[in-house]
Design a protein around this motif. Structure first.
Motif, PDB file in Angstrom:
ATOM      1  N   GLN A 124       0.833  -1.204   0.000  1.00 60.09           N
ATOM      2  CA  GLN A 124       0.000   0.000   0.000  1.00 60.09           C
ATOM      3  C   GLN A 124       0.863   1.247   0.000  1.00 60.09           C
ATOM      4  OE1 GLN A 124      -4.170  -0.549   1.834  1.00 60.09           O
ATOM      5  NE2 GLN A 124      -2.708  -0.591   3.496  1.00 60.09           N
ATOM      6  N   THR A 151     -13.817  -5.704   5.132  1.00 63.38           N
ATOM      7  CA  THR A 151     -13.968  -5.208   3.760  1.00 63.38           C
ATOM      8  C   THR A 151     -15.278  -5.670   3.137  1.00 63.38           C
ATOM      9  OG1 THR A 151     -13.104  -7.057   2.472  1.00 63.38           O
ATOM     10  CG2 THR A 151     -11.485  -5.624   3.544  1.00 63.38           C
ATOM     11  N   THR A 152     -15.513  -5.182   1.923  1.00 61.35           N
ATOM     12  CA  THR A 152     -16.732  -5.523   1.185  1.00 61.35           C
ATOM     13  C   THR A 152     -16.696  -6.935   0.613  1.00 61.35           C
ATOM     14  OG1 THR A 152     -15.720  -4.582  -0.765  1.00 61.35           O
ATOM     15  CG2 THR A 152     -17.199  -3.174   0.469  1.00 61.35           C
ATOM     16  N   GLN A 192      -8.721  -6.731   6.780  1.00 62.51           N
ATOM     17  CA  GLN A 192      -7.411  -6.226   6.382  1.00 62.51           C
ATOM     18  C   GLN A 192      -6.682  -5.608   7.563  1.00 62.51           C
ATOM     19  OE1 GLN A 192      -8.502  -5.279   1.742  1.00 62.51           O
ATOM     20  NE2 GLN A 192      -7.908  -3.568   3.034  1.00 62.51           N
ATOM     21  N   ARG A 196      -6.698 -12.087 -14.834  1.00 62.77           N
ATOM     22  CA  ARG A 196      -7.000 -11.105 -13.799  1.00 62.77           C
ATOM     23  C   ARG A 196      -7.710 -11.836 -12.662  1.00 62.77           C
ATOM     24  NH1 ARG A 196      -6.150  -7.441 -11.177  1.00 62.77           N
ATOM     25  NH2 ARG A 196      -6.603  -5.216 -11.383  1.00 62.77           N
ATOM     26  N   LYS A 197      -8.007 -11.086 -11.596  1.00 58.80           N
ATOM     27  CA  LYS A 197      -8.687 -11.705 -10.456  1.00 58.80           C
ATOM     28  C   LYS A 197     -10.063 -12.248 -10.853  1.00 58.80           C
ATOM     29  CE  LYS A 197     -10.075  -7.086  -9.034  1.00 58.80           C
ATOM     30  NZ  LYS A 197     -10.062  -6.146  -7.916  1.00 58.80           N
ATOM     31  N   LYS A 212     -13.750 -13.430  -9.057  1.00 60.74           N
ATOM     32  CA  LYS A 212     -14.512 -13.443  -7.803  1.00 60.74           C
ATOM     33  C   LYS A 212     -15.830 -14.186  -7.972  1.00 60.74           C
ATOM     34  CE  LYS A 212     -12.560  -8.969  -6.593  1.00 60.74           C
ATOM     35  NZ  LYS A 212     -12.826  -7.552  -6.279  1.00 60.74           N
ATOM     36  N   LEU A 229     -17.446  -4.532 -11.150  1.00 61.09           N
ATOM     37  CA  LEU A 229     -17.490  -3.085 -10.982  1.00 61.09           C
ATOM     38  C   LEU A 229     -16.240  -2.506 -11.620  1.00 61.09           C
ATOM     39  CD1 LEU A 229     -19.000  -3.242  -7.413  1.00 61.09           C
ATOM     40  CD2 LEU A 229     -20.167  -2.754  -9.550  1.00 61.09           C
ATOM     41  N   ARG A 251     -10.544  -8.543 -17.194  1.00 61.52           N
ATOM     42  CA  ARG A 251     -11.560  -9.271 -16.418  1.00 61.52           C
ATOM     43  C   ARG A 251     -12.496 -10.025 -17.353  1.00 61.52           C
ATOM     44  NH1 ARG A 251     -12.368  -6.979 -11.133  1.00 61.52           N
ATOM     45  NH2 ARG A 251     -13.895  -8.631 -10.807  1.00 61.52           N
ATOM     46  N   ASN A 260     -11.304   2.378  -9.594  1.00 61.32           N
ATOM     47  CA  ASN A 260     -11.331   0.927  -9.407  1.00 61.32           C
ATOM     48  C   ASN A 260     -12.557   0.437  -8.650  1.00 61.32           C
ATOM     49  OD1 ASN A 260      -8.990   0.035 -10.780  1.00 61.32           O
ATOM     50  ND2 ASN A 260      -7.788   1.056  -9.198  1.00 61.32           N
ATOM     51  N   CYS A 279     -13.566  -0.015  -5.522  1.00 60.30           N
ATOM     52  CA  CYS A 279     -13.564  -0.931  -4.378  1.00 60.30           C
ATOM     53  C   CYS A 279     -14.731  -0.633  -3.441  1.00 60.30           C
ATOM     54  CB  CYS A 279     -12.271  -0.807  -3.588  1.00 60.30           C
ATOM     55  SG  CYS A 279     -10.826  -1.231  -4.554  1.00 60.30           S
ATOM     56  N   HIS A 292     -17.688   0.090  -4.295  1.00 60.58           N
ATOM     57  CA  HIS A 292     -18.976  -0.288  -4.914  1.00 60.58           C
ATOM     58  C   HIS A 292     -19.847   0.905  -5.300  1.00 60.58           C
ATOM     59  CE1 HIS A 292     -19.305  -4.635  -3.163  1.00 60.58           C
ATOM     60  NE2 HIS A 292     -18.082  -4.340  -3.542  1.00 60.58           N
TER      61      HIS A 292
HETATM   62  C1  HEM Z   1      -5.541  -0.216  -0.491  1.00 56.44           C
HETATM   63  C2  HEM Z   1      -5.452  -1.251  -1.179  1.00 56.44           C
HETATM   64  C3  HEM Z   1      -6.307  -1.616  -2.340  1.00 56.44           C
HETATM   65  C4  HEM Z   1      -5.887  -1.650  -3.611  1.00 56.44           C
HETATM   66  C5  HEM Z   1      -4.508  -1.322  -4.120  1.00 56.44           C
HETATM   67  C6  HEM Z   1      -7.007  -2.094  -4.399  1.00 56.44           C
HETATM   68  C7  HEM Z   1      -6.943  -2.289  -5.761  1.00 56.44           C
HETATM   69  C8  HEM Z   1      -8.044  -2.594  -6.530  1.00 56.44           C
HETATM   70  C9  HEM Z   1      -8.069  -2.562  -7.951  1.00 56.44           C
HETATM   71  C10 HEM Z   1      -6.884  -2.242  -8.838  1.00 56.44           C
HETATM   72  C11 HEM Z   1      -9.334  -2.896  -8.335  1.00 56.44           C
HETATM   73  C12 HEM Z   1      -9.862  -2.988  -9.735  1.00 56.44           C
HETATM   74  C13 HEM Z   1      -9.537  -4.229 -10.369  1.00 56.44           C
HETATM   75  C14 HEM Z   1     -10.307  -4.470 -11.631  1.00 56.44           C
HETATM   76  O1  HEM Z   1     -11.523  -4.227 -11.666  1.00 56.44           O
HETATM   77  O2  HEM Z   1      -9.720  -4.960 -12.592  1.00 56.44           O
HETATM   78  C15 HEM Z   1     -10.089  -3.154  -7.172  1.00 56.44           C
HETATM   79  C16 HEM Z   1     -11.413  -3.539  -7.144  1.00 56.44           C
HETATM   80  C17 HEM Z   1     -12.101  -3.882  -6.005  1.00 56.44           C
HETATM   81  N1  HEM Z   1     -11.589  -3.877  -4.725  1.00 56.44           N
HETATM   82 FE1  HEM Z   1      -9.830  -3.095  -4.178  1.00 56.44          FE
HETATM   83  N2  HEM Z   1      -8.059  -2.310  -3.594  1.00 56.44           N
HETATM   84  C18 HEM Z   1      -7.686  -2.028  -2.337  1.00 56.44           C
HETATM   85  C19 HEM Z   1      -8.466  -2.100  -1.216  1.00 56.44           C
HETATM   86  C20 HEM Z   1      -9.733  -2.624  -1.212  1.00 56.44           C
HETATM   87  C21 HEM Z   1     -10.567  -2.658  -0.051  1.00 56.44           C
HETATM   88  C22 HEM Z   1     -10.194  -2.161   1.306  1.00 56.44           C
HETATM   89  C23 HEM Z   1     -11.731  -3.259  -0.422  1.00 56.44           C
HETATM   90  C24 HEM Z   1     -12.959  -3.499   0.407  1.00 56.44           C
HETATM   91  C25 HEM Z   1     -13.475  -2.556   1.170  1.00 56.44           C
HETATM   92  C26 HEM Z   1     -11.599  -3.607  -1.799  1.00 56.44           C
HETATM   93  C27 HEM Z   1     -12.578  -4.251  -2.532  1.00 56.44           C
HETATM   94  C28 HEM Z   1     -12.603  -4.259  -3.892  1.00 56.44           C
HETATM   95  C29 HEM Z   1     -13.775  -4.557  -4.637  1.00 56.44           C
HETATM   96  C30 HEM Z   1     -15.099  -5.022  -4.078  1.00 56.44           C
HETATM   97  C31 HEM Z   1     -13.475  -4.310  -5.961  1.00 56.44           C
HETATM   98  C32 HEM Z   1     -14.523  -4.362  -6.989  1.00 56.44           C
HETATM   99  C33 HEM Z   1     -14.227  -4.476  -8.345  1.00 56.44           C
HETATM  100  C34 HEM Z   1     -14.851  -5.655  -8.991  1.00 56.44           C
HETATM  101  O3  HEM Z   1     -15.006  -6.697  -8.360  1.00 56.44           O
HETATM  102  O4  HEM Z   1     -15.171  -5.530 -10.183  1.00 56.44           O
HETATM  103  N3  HEM Z   1     -10.385  -3.191  -2.245  1.00 56.44           N
HETATM  104  N4  HEM Z   1      -9.285  -2.971  -6.080  1.00 56.44           N
END
Ligand code: HEM
Ligand code: SF4
Lengths: 168, 574
Positions: free
Chosen positions: B65, B103-104, B109, B181-182, B184, B224, B267, B477, B479, B481
């Protein structure tokens, strides 16, 4: 290049032919995919040869040649590009029985994945082999006693083990 | 074991309602810890470069981070035992700064762990049957499920046995650990979707066909992030015995054909969007037909073995309503409010589902201190068979509380600052960490959540407003929602200034929709004003029984846009 088989660095018995090199009469050699059709045509049934293919190859492009091939090497353009794992699975499903080789900058930690998908050997560049010695590859091979998937090679399946325990 | 753990282990009503590791699970997780310990050593020795180490640390939940590493611990399908919750508290004290962030995606974390400590943290987790496996990285992520699983009155089947089955199947998968990619997966077994399955790479909905057979509706390509999509049905009814094979087929198609040339288009939602769902369905069906399905032959005994862990706890037989509860509500209005807002119907007469809000007015959404975690663990043991849940709304659920016990529980929570009666209300905000922690952030999000929450600190006003999902992300990104918030807030950066884009009409449930943009971005200071104006307009326009989103759907986006415009003209400087 270094070659890993069964957790050991071994001498490579295969030679990669350059595209301008003529097809040899003897020895084990590997041709590129564009030369495969020609090789199958002109080489006798006793020739020992293989092919190196990109990880985007459609398995159907290899089906006709499969019985003639003793080795298929799948190129990994980057270690985190997992397409080669699926291609290996598909070639094993098509009943390819020869040596399946992963060629690229794979890291030792991916060894169990490669074995699971049906690879026999891994070919890596020397600089990587210098950093990741035989011991690391062997350790990776033995990192897990079992796996959760069924129908993948290598380690025993946890599901099978549970099933046996219930039945016995 | 520590003294506390011994005490819990000996407790006769130790939790029964979650999966327990057998020797194979335990061996697997401890081998994973040992492997990671070596990976860290090899990183430090230089055997692994940072680039090579990265996917492996990510697959163990370790992110880099803004200020430090972040460790993301899986809470599979959101179910936790009291003992596990206490362990999370102990880890927060020993290796972090005394708190954790829920987290969601049903993870916890830690924001400040040190790289060299993480193997020990993972070992400590393994000791209570927990891990951080595949909470990050380009692999199949922690499988999530309805947080009311097993207790909701509207349920066809508890989704957790399915989720556990998938957790195991996806763990260190030989073929699918280096995806584009990830990936879920979320599962629900209820008539109402509380798991947001339509915005996951794969959403599974447990359904019954005409003959009463249980199967799965399989949805693919939701997500998302920077380009939001609602998932599309790829299998209308996949019988249970075919589930693993069907998923394997989807994953193989994705692994082979998902884009790898651009990580923003990698994705599965993009693959589905570019090829069209019909082509994807045909490819999946062809792969499914070609597979040797004997390897996936459903093992009903194994499924039953897993399902047995989720058997209902020993409920008492009670009257449907509680006289004690009624009396306590009359006597203590604050308690009555809590019950009305945070307590939901349970499928067993005399019981209730309690949502403990981690959104105190002005607090950091989803954060819990170690002391609060311990209070929650104690509360679950005293009042709820020692079981807790984590919701994707970043709250904690006590899934089986006797109505007779609600007052005692509330008093205990209240004393610990955990009785905020705002579940589902405007201050129950989902927010990502934003610029306070995240290296990708373009704007702050936590302070925005805090400001909105403070603006609506009058709880009776919040109750009058009713159900309203406000969701905030600190960059594209998503996160937080924001796309599926009835009011969504996206923090961007415009010419070095934070600028917040507001969307309306998002919905994460079966009636899923992606929010529409309200107008030009506003400043951080203006966000609470805009939200307040929108809410006031809704209050003026709403008809009997309408939630914010219903009114918005009925009267249309344009009318809400006018609000923003009018406010601007009035000189409110929006
Ligand atoms: C601080 C560190 C974090 C980083 C670097 C990070 C990075 C990212 C990135 C790059 C994406 C987009 C990926 C994509 O759609 O291809 C993403 C999506 C997401 N992240 Fe994070 N994130 C972080 C923290 C969190 C936290 C704290 C949560 C929960 C509260 C979270 C939950 C999610 C969710 C639910 C998505 C939704 C996108 C989807 O599923 O389409 N992330 N994150
Ligand atoms: S939405 Fe952006 S700012 Fe917020 S946590 Fe995700 S990547 Fe970071």
């Amino acid at each position: 290049m270094a070659l890993i088989s069964d957790g050991r660095f071994i001498e490579d018995a295969w030679r990669r032919l350059a595209d301008e090199e003529a097809l040899p009469k003897t020895g084990k050699f590997i041709v590129s995919l564009p030369r495969l059709e020609h090789a199958v045509e002109v080489l006798g049934p006793t020739a020992t040869f293989g092919v190196i293919v990109p990880n985007t190859t459609e398995p159907s492009a290899l089906i006709a040649a499969l019985p003639r091939l003793d080795l298929i090497s799948i190129a990994f353009p980057a270690f985190a590009d997992g397409r080669g794992f699926s291609l290996a699975r598909l070639l094993r499903r098509a009943e390819f029985k020869g040596e399946l080789r992963a060629s690229g900058r794979l890291v030792a930690d991916q060894y169990p994945h490669a074995i699971g998908c049906g690879f026999d050997t891994i070919e890596i560049p020397d600089d990587l082999a210098d950093r990741q010695d035989e011991e690391q590859w062997r350790a990776a091979l033995n990192a897990y006693s079992m796996s959760y998937q069924r129908g993948y090679a290598g380690r025993g399946s946890i599901l099978e083990a549970r099933r046996k325990a219930v039945r016995s | 074991m520590t003294a506390v753990d011994l005490r819990v282990a000996q407790r006769p009503n130790a939790p029964m309602t979650t999966y327990r590791y057998d020797e194979y699970d335990a061996a697997f997780v401890s081998e994973r810890v040992a492997e990671f310990r070596e990976q860290v050593n090899r990183r430090l020795s230089g055997a692994l470069t940072e680039e090579e180490f990265r996917p492996f640390r990510l697959m163990n939940g370790l992110y880099l981070q803004l200020h430090a590493y972040m460790l993301r611990v899986a809470i599979p399908y959101g179910t936790l035992t009291a003992r596990q919750m206490r362990r999370l508290a102990d880890i927060a004290d020993k290796w972090d700064k005394g708190y954790g962030h829920f987290t969601t995606r049903q993870n916890l974390q830690y924001n400040w762990p040190k790289l060299v400590d993480t193997p020990d943290i993972l070992e400590s987790l393994a000791d209570v049957e927990m891990h951080a496996i595949q909470t990050s990285g380009n692999c199949i992520r922690n499988v999530t499920a309805d947080h009311f699983a097993g207790v909701a009155p509207d349920e066809i089947e508890d989704p957790r046995p399915t989720a556990e089955f998938l957790r195991q199947w996806s763990s260190l998968h030989s073929e699918f650990s280096f995806l584009p990619r990830k990936f879920k997966i979320a599962v629900t077994g209820a008539a109402h979707d509380r798991a947001a399955i339509l915005v996951h790479d794969i959403g599974l909905r447990i359904v019954k066909n005409d003959t009463g057979e249980i199967g799965y509706q399989v949805v693919v390509g939701g997500g998302l992030g920077r380009s939001p999509f609602i998932g599309k049905v790829v299998g209308d009814f996949v019988p249970r015995e075919d589930l693993l094979a069907f998923l394997e087929a989807i994953l193989r198609v994705y692994n082979r054909f998902g884009r790898r040339d651009n990580k923003y288009k990698a994705r599965v939602k993009i693959l589905v969007h570019e090829k069209g769902i019909d082509e994807i369905r045909a490819a999946v069906e062809a792969e499914f037909a070609a597979m040797d399905r004997s390897a996936f032959a459903h093992d009903p005994e194994e499924f039953e073995r897993i399902a047995a862990f989720f058997a209902p706890p020993p409920y008492e037989s009670l009257p449907a309503t509680s006289a004690l509860l009624r009396a306590a509500k009359l006597e203590t209005p604050a308690f009555a409010n809590f019950v009305d807002v945070n307590v939901g119907a349970h499928k067993i007469p005399g019981y209730a589902i309690v949502t403990v809000s981690l959104k105190p007015i002005g607090g950091v959404p989803g954060d819990a201190t170690s002391a609060q975690m311990r209070v929650l663990a104690d509360a679950s043991e005293r009042f709820g068979f020692g079981e807790l849940r984590v919701s994707h709304e970043q709250n904690i659920i006590l899934p089986h509380v006797k109505q007779d016990d609600l007052f005692a529980l509330w008093s205990m929570l209240d004393a610990a600052g955990l009785a905020t009666a705002n579940a589902g209300l405007v201050s129950d905000i989902i927010s990502c960490p934003g610029l306070d922690y995240c290296s990708l952030a373009t704007a702050r999000s936590i302070p925005i959540a805090q400001a909105i929450s403070k603006r609506f600190s009058d709880m009776s006003r919040q109750r009058r407003i009713g159900k309203l999902g406000v969701k905030i992300s600190g960059c594209i990104n998503a996160c937080g929602h924001h796309h599926v918030g009835a009011i969504g807030i996206l923090g961007l950066e415009k010419k070095g200034q934070e600028s917040y884009q507001i969307t309306l009409g998002g919905d994460p449930t079966f009636s899923a929709s992606i929010g529409e943009i309200l107008g030009p971005g506003v400043t951080a200071e203006q966000v609470p004003d805009v939200v307040e104006h929108l809410v006031d307009y809704y209050l003026a326009e709403r008809e009997e029984g309408e939630a914010f989103i219903d009114t918005w759907r009925r009267i249309g986006h344009a009318r809400f846009k006018d609000v923003l415009r009018r406010e601007g003209e009035d000189g409110a400087d929006i």
